[in-house]
Design a protein around this motif. Structure first.
Motif, mmCIF file in Angstrom:
data_model
loop_
_atom_site.group_PDB
_atom_site.id
_atom_site.type_symbol
_atom_site.label_atom_id
_atom_site.label_comp_id
_atom_site.label_asym_id
_atom_site.label_seq_id
_atom_site.Cartn_x
_atom_site.Cartn_y
_atom_site.Cartn_z
ATOM 1 N N THR A 354 31.794 -47.292 -12.347
ATOM 2 C CA THR A 354 30.943 -46.358 -13.074
ATOM 3 C C THR A 354 30.959 -44.981 -12.408
ATOM 4 O OG1 THR A 354 29.479 -48.146 -13.795
ATOM 5 C CG2 THR A 354 28.607 -45.903 -13.916
ATOM 6 N N LEU A 355 31.129 -43.950 -13.225
ATOM 7 C CA LEU A 355 31.053 -42.569 -12.778
ATOM 8 C C LEU A 355 29.874 -41.898 -13.467
ATOM 9 C CD1 LEU A 355 32.157 -39.978 -11.392
ATOM 10 C CD2 LEU A 355 33.616 -39.656 -13.426
ATOM 11 N N VAL A 356 28.954 -41.350 -12.675
ATOM 12 C CA VAL A 356 27.814 -40.609 -13.211
ATOM 13 C C VAL A 356 28.035 -39.121 -12.931
ATOM 14 C CG1 VAL A 356 25.350 -40.136 -13.003
ATOM 15 C CG2 VAL A 356 26.162 -42.494 -13.020
ATOM 16 N N LEU A 357 28.049 -38.314 -13.978
ATOM 17 C CA LEU A 357 28.144 -36.863 -13.863
ATOM 18 C C LEU A 357 26.790 -36.284 -14.240
ATOM 19 C CD1 LEU A 357 31.664 -36.268 -15.494
ATOM 20 C CD2 LEU A 357 31.090 -36.442 -13.070
ATOM 21 N N ALA A 358 26.097 -35.696 -13.277
ATOM 22 C CA ALA A 358 24.738 -35.197 -13.485
ATOM 23 C C ALA A 358 24.751 -33.684 -13.603
ATOM 24 C CB ALA A 358 23.842 -35.626 -12.330
ATOM 25 N N ALA A 359 24.173 -33.153 -14.694
ATOM 26 C CA ALA A 359 24.072 -31.707 -14.906
ATOM 27 C C ALA A 359 22.944 -31.156 -14.041
ATOM 28 C CB ALA A 359 23.820 -31.400 -16.378
ATOM 29 N N THR A 360 23.199 -30.033 -13.377
ATOM 30 C CA THR A 360 22.219 -29.481 -12.442
ATOM 31 C C THR A 360 21.568 -28.197 -12.929
ATOM 32 O OG1 THR A 360 23.986 -28.296 -11.262
ATOM 33 C CG2 THR A 360 23.411 -30.498 -10.476
ATOM 34 N N ALA A 361 22.051 -27.602 -14.035
ATOM 35 C CA ALA A 361 21.467 -26.356 -14.528
ATOM 36 C C ALA A 361 20.241 -26.644 -15.389
ATOM 37 C CB ALA A 361 22.500 -25.563 -15.340
ATOM 38 N N GLU A 362 19.368 -25.656 -15.505
ATOM 39 C CA GLU A 362 18.140 -25.806 -16.294
ATOM 40 C C GLU A 362 18.476 -25.960 -17.765
ATOM 41 O OE1 GLU A 362 13.962 -23.367 -17.170
ATOM 42 O OE2 GLU A 362 15.448 -22.610 -15.739
ATOM 43 N N SER A 363 17.726 -26.826 -18.458
ATOM 44 C CA SER A 363 17.972 -27.108 -19.871
ATOM 45 C C SER A 363 16.776 -26.709 -20.708
ATOM 46 C CB SER A 363 18.274 -28.598 -20.080
ATOM 47 O OG SER A 363 19.478 -28.980 -19.448
ATOM 48 N N HIS A 364 17.045 -26.529 -22.032
ATOM 49 C CA HIS A 364 15.954 -26.225 -22.976
ATOM 50 C C HIS A 364 15.038 -27.433 -23.150
ATOM 51 C CE1 HIS A 364 17.350 -22.295 -24.430
ATOM 52 N NE2 HIS A 364 18.575 -22.777 -24.307
ATOM 53 N N ALA A 365 15.628 -28.626 -23.155
ATOM 54 C CA ALA A 365 14.841 -29.836 -23.381
ATOM 55 C C ALA A 365 14.201 -30.294 -22.073
ATOM 56 C CB ALA A 365 15.738 -30.946 -23.933
ATOM 57 N N PRO A 366 13.015 -30.932 -22.149
ATOM 58 C CA PRO A 366 12.351 -31.443 -20.943
ATOM 59 C C PRO A 366 13.068 -32.680 -20.430
ATOM 60 C CG PRO A 366 11.120 -32.059 -22.912
ATOM 61 C CD PRO A 366 12.237 -31.166 -23.369
ATOM 62 N N ILE A 367 14.021 -32.496 -19.503
ATOM 63 C CA ILE A 367 14.895 -33.578 -19.070
ATOM 64 C C ILE A 367 14.717 -33.810 -17.570
ATOM 65 C CG2 ILE A 367 17.310 -34.272 -18.830
ATOM 66 C CD1 ILE A 367 17.863 -32.541 -21.312
ATOM 67 N N PRO A 368 14.454 -35.057 -17.148
ATOM 68 C CA PRO A 368 14.345 -35.353 -15.711
ATOM 69 C C PRO A 368 15.731 -35.443 -15.092
ATOM 70 C CG PRO A 368 14.109 -37.357 -16.985
ATOM 71 C CD PRO A 368 14.239 -36.225 -17.990
ATOM 72 N N ASP A 369 15.782 -35.895 -13.826
ATOM 73 C CA ASP A 369 17.070 -36.084 -13.165
ATOM 74 C C ASP A 369 17.771 -37.276 -13.803
ATOM 75 O OD1 ASP A 369 19.239 -36.431 -11.587
ATOM 76 O OD2 ASP A 369 18.155 -36.776 -9.725
ATOM 77 N N HIS A 370 18.704 -36.965 -14.699
ATOM 78 C CA HIS A 370 19.341 -38.033 -15.466
ATOM 79 C C HIS A 370 20.340 -38.847 -14.665
ATOM 80 C CE1 HIS A 370 18.464 -36.895 -19.933
ATOM 81 N NE2 HIS A 370 17.406 -37.251 -19.252
ATOM 82 N N GLY A 371 20.660 -38.411 -13.457
ATOM 83 C CA GLY A 371 21.606 -39.197 -12.677
ATOM 84 C C GLY A 371 20.944 -40.208 -11.769
ATOM 85 N N ALA A 372 19.609 -40.258 -11.780
ATOM 86 C CA ALA A 372 18.881 -41.096 -10.820
ATOM 87 C C ALA A 372 18.801 -42.552 -11.275
ATOM 88 C CB ALA A 372 17.478 -40.551 -10.622
ATOM 89 N N GLY A 373 18.705 -43.453 -10.299
ATOM 90 C CA GLY A 373 18.394 -44.845 -10.577
ATOM 91 C C GLY A 373 19.563 -45.741 -10.913
ATOM 92 N N TRP A 374 20.755 -45.204 -10.975
ATOM 93 C CA TRP A 374 21.879 -46.022 -11.423
ATOM 94 C C TRP A 374 22.468 -46.888 -10.315
ATOM 95 C CZ3 TRP A 374 23.203 -47.022 -16.266
ATOM 96 C CH2 TRP A 374 22.693 -46.186 -17.268
ATOM 97 N N GLU A 375 22.172 -46.591 -9.051
ATOM 98 C CA GLU A 375 22.741 -47.380 -7.950
ATOM 99 C C GLU A 375 22.348 -48.848 -8.051
ATOM 100 O OE1 GLU A 375 20.918 -44.700 -7.640
ATOM 101 O OE2 GLU A 375 22.134 -43.136 -6.693
ATOM 102 N N ARG A 376 21.124 -49.110 -8.495
ATOM 103 C CA ARG A 376 20.644 -50.494 -8.572
ATOM 104 C C ARG A 376 21.282 -51.256 -9.729
ATOM 105 N NH1 ARG A 376 16.055 -47.489 -7.945
ATOM 106 N NH2 ARG A 376 15.447 -47.824 -10.124
ATOM 107 N N CYS A 377 21.799 -50.522 -10.732
ATOM 108 C CA CYS A 377 22.340 -51.188 -11.930
ATOM 109 C C CYS A 377 23.814 -51.543 -11.799
ATOM 110 C CB CYS A 377 22.135 -50.296 -13.146
ATOM 111 S SG CYS A 377 20.409 -50.095 -13.603
ATOM 112 N N VAL A 378 24.542 -50.752 -11.005
ATOM 113 C CA VAL A 378 25.963 -51.040 -10.782
ATOM 114 C C VAL A 378 26.219 -51.021 -9.275
ATOM 115 C CG1 VAL A 378 26.953 -50.364 -12.991
ATOM 116 C CG2 VAL A 378 26.375 -48.601 -11.325
ATOM 117 N N PRO A 379 25.620 -51.957 -8.540
ATOM 118 C CA PRO A 379 25.700 -51.931 -7.065
ATOM 119 C C PRO A 379 27.141 -51.995 -6.574
ATOM 120 C CG PRO A 379 24.904 -54.062 -7.857
ATOM 121 C CD PRO A 379 24.898 -53.143 -9.036
ATOM 122 N N GLY A 380 27.485 -51.044 -5.699
ATOM 123 C CA GLY A 380 28.812 -51.023 -5.109
ATOM 124 C C GLY A 380 29.899 -50.507 -6.020
#
Length: 401
Positions: A354-380
């Motif tokens: 799994t590759l997670v690409l997280a956008a770091t620039a400010e967005s118009h929509a109220p969006i949290p850190d969308h790259g967070a939490g995935w380590e537990r779902c695809v461990p290793g």
């Protein structure tokens, strides 16, 4: 100047007949000079594009002029012009040469890679060959297209195809620019909005996943790669297990600024008014021109009713943007609310590269850190990269490159 918006269930012969009829009616006004038309319509001007249209089709089917000179045999040669300048984004010339048809492409090299135009030419040639061979008759019982499938690039090679799941707007077309970089394989998007609408009042997450599985398995056999953007990320993640249970191998999972995999219910919780603000934010990200017009016209999201906000936003959208949304912001918003309102049970971990690409620039929509939490779902199995762009900008060039 013709704008064509195919209906979601419109067969090609019906589309062809409709465009033919419209073109014949338009020819009644061919005496109107183009510059007069532009002056009357007075479209918004931009130094980067021509007014009214950016793509041109020219059919050269007139008989060639024969030059006769006493005592000489004259043969006309069609020499390629390597210095031709593109006057529009893309020009396709169709030339008749005996019993063959030559397609000649001229394009703006600042907008298109040569490989992209070559792929377009190959796809168009293949499509024309299929239509010429099939020639289906109206009402012949020809099977309908696969519901929810949005083919963006077709390649007959052996590389495993890509299937991409869009975000809250559910538009398969959002992957157009990204798909242009996959020159070695087929790239298909799932028009999840269409699948959501087909689910009706019985829609659940399980029903939506089953619909996605049927759409993918109905398009062919063999292993696949999955891509998910925004809320399409958690959906693609759950689709990995569903496809594997059906005997389909999933080689990799790419998540583009995905929603967190856990706690999705609490993340998406809110009133329709909350969802409306999110929806308008996603639209602003997807259509920067619309966002600019909304700012210029001071679109008030606090108007008395949801309908008044949507109608006002619709008025300020361009025709092309509205066509992508099937002509109605109200229906598009209802579909967005439907997917935001689904119950998302906590997922079980899986093993999938799994590759997670997280956008770091400010967005118009109220969006949290969308790259967070995935380590537990695809461990290793996880690789994460930050991309300096917005939530929707991650789908467009230059980030898509």
């Amino acid at each position: 100047v013709v704008r064509v918006a195919p209906g979601p269930d419109e067969a090609f012969p019906d589309l062809l007949a409709r465009v033919r009829l419209q073109t014949l009616e338009d020819l009644d006004h061919q005496h109107v000079p183009f510059d007069v038309l532009v002056k009357r319509l007075n479209p918004k001007r931009s130094g980067g594009e021509t007014p009214l249209f950016q793509a041109m089709l020219v059919v050269q089917n007139n008989e060639s002029m024969i030059l006769e000179l006493d005592g000489l045999d004259v043969t006309a040669l069609d020499l390629p012009d390597h210095t031709a300048m593109a006057k529009v984004d893309v020009l396709l010339e169709v030339l008749e040469q005996g019993e063959e048809i030559l397609l000649r492409w001229t394009y703006n090299a600042d907008l298109f890679h040569r490989e992209t135009v070559t792929a377009l030419a190959e796809q168009l040639t293949g499509l024309l060959a299929e239509l010429a061979a099939a020639r289906p008759a109206r009402g012949s019982g020809q099977p309908a297209r696969t519901v929810g499938l949005f083919p963006l690039r077709q390649n007959a090679g052996e590389a495993a195809p890509v299937f991409a799941l869009p975000g809250g707007l559910g538009l398969g077309s959002s992957f157009v620019q990204l798909s242009s970089h996959f020159t070695d394989r087929s790239f298909n998007a799932l028009h999840t909005r269409e699948l959501i609408d087909s689910g009706g009042s019985d829609l659940t997450l399980e029903v939506l996943i089953d619909s996605c599985v049927r759409t993918i398995t109905g398009s062919g056999d063999g292993p696949v790669h999955l891509v998910g953007h925004s809320i399409g990320g958690p959906l693609a993640f759950r689709l990995v297990d569903a496809l594997r249970r059906g005997g389909r191998e999933v080689l990799s999972l790419v998540l583009l600024d995905p929603s967190p995999p856990t706690g999705v219910d609490s993340l998406l919780a809110g009133t329709r008014r909350d969802h409306l603000r999110t929806f308008l934010g996603l639209l602003a990200e997807s259509f920067p021109g619309a966002a600019r017009r909304w700012r210029e016209q001071a679109l008030d999201q606090n108007l008395a009713t949801e309908r008044s906000v949507l109608l006002r936003a619709e008025e300020l959208l361009g025709r092309a943007e509205l066509d992508l949304l099937d002509g109605s912001l109200t229906r598009a918003f209802d579909s967005c609310v439907a997917i935001l309102g689904l119950r998302w049970p906590e997922p079980e971990p899986i093993a999938c590269p799994t590759l997670v690409l997280a956008a770091t620039a400010e967005s118009h929509a109220p969006i949290p850190d969308h790259g967070a939490g995935w380590e537990r779902c695809v461990p290793g199995c996880l690789v994460r990269q930050d991309v300096p762009t917005t939530h929707e900008g991650i789908l467009r060039n230059p980030a898509a490159e």
